[in-house]
Design a protein around this motif. Structure first.
Motif, short mmCIF file in Angstrom:
data_model
loop_
_atom_site.label_atom_id
_atom_site.label_comp_id
_atom_site.label_asym_id
_atom_site.label_seq_id
_atom_site.Cartn_x
_atom_site.Cartn_y
_atom_site.Cartn_z
N ILE A 95 -26.68 -28.07 -39.92
CA ILE A 95 -25.61 -28.70 -39.14
C ILE A 95 -24.41 -28.98 -40.05
N GLU A 96 -23.23 -28.68 -39.54
CA GLU A 96 -22.00 -28.93 -40.28
C GLU A 96 -21.44 -30.28 -39.85
N ILE A 97 -21.09 -31.11 -40.85
CA ILE A 97 -20.55 -32.43 -40.58
C ILE A 97 -19.09 -32.45 -41.04
N LEU A 98 -18.20 -32.77 -40.11
CA LEU A 98 -16.77 -32.79 -40.40
C LEU A 98 -16.25 -34.22 -40.31
N ALA A 99 -15.12 -34.48 -40.97
CA ALA A 99 -14.51 -35.80 -40.94
C ALA A 99 -13.21 -35.76 -40.17
#
Length: 108
Positions: free
Chosen positions: A69-73
């Motif tokens: 899973i990619e986590i973005l801010a």
């Protein structure tokens, strides 16, 4: 690809969930990416320190890794704050905009 582009973590006034738990929950639902968009728009909460919480949110996104899973801010601004930023952009140019804190934390 399924993505959730608006979530709040323990660094917003309306959530208590750590980012790692959010990532595990999103992954279990089949989401492959999500963006943590904690609040920077709560002028009515005097005890709320958005500069501190946004910095912590960005640091947590940067330091959290869950395979698959990619986590973005991101940041949630109020309409009033967005207008303020756009007006400042018109006055000084895009590259010169500065916020009350430096939230330019490299995430890569």
């Amino acid at each position: 690809m399924l993505a959730d582009t608006h979530t709040h973590s323990q660094h917003s006034h309306d959530s208590s969930c750590p980012i790692v738990d959010m990532a595990l929950s999103q992954k279990a639902k089949g989401i492959s990416a999500f963006c943590v968009t904690d609040h920077f728009d709560i002028p009515f909460l005097h005890e709320w320190k958005p500069e501190y919480h946004i910095r912590k949110s960005f640091e947590d996104v940067k330091s959290t890794s869950v395979e698959g899973i990619e986590i973005l801010a991101g940041v949630e601004f109020s309409e009033e704050k967005a207008k303020e930023i756009l007006l400042q952009k018109e006055k000084v140019g895009h590259a010169q905009i500065k916020f009350s804190i430096d939230i330019n934390i490299p995430l890569g």
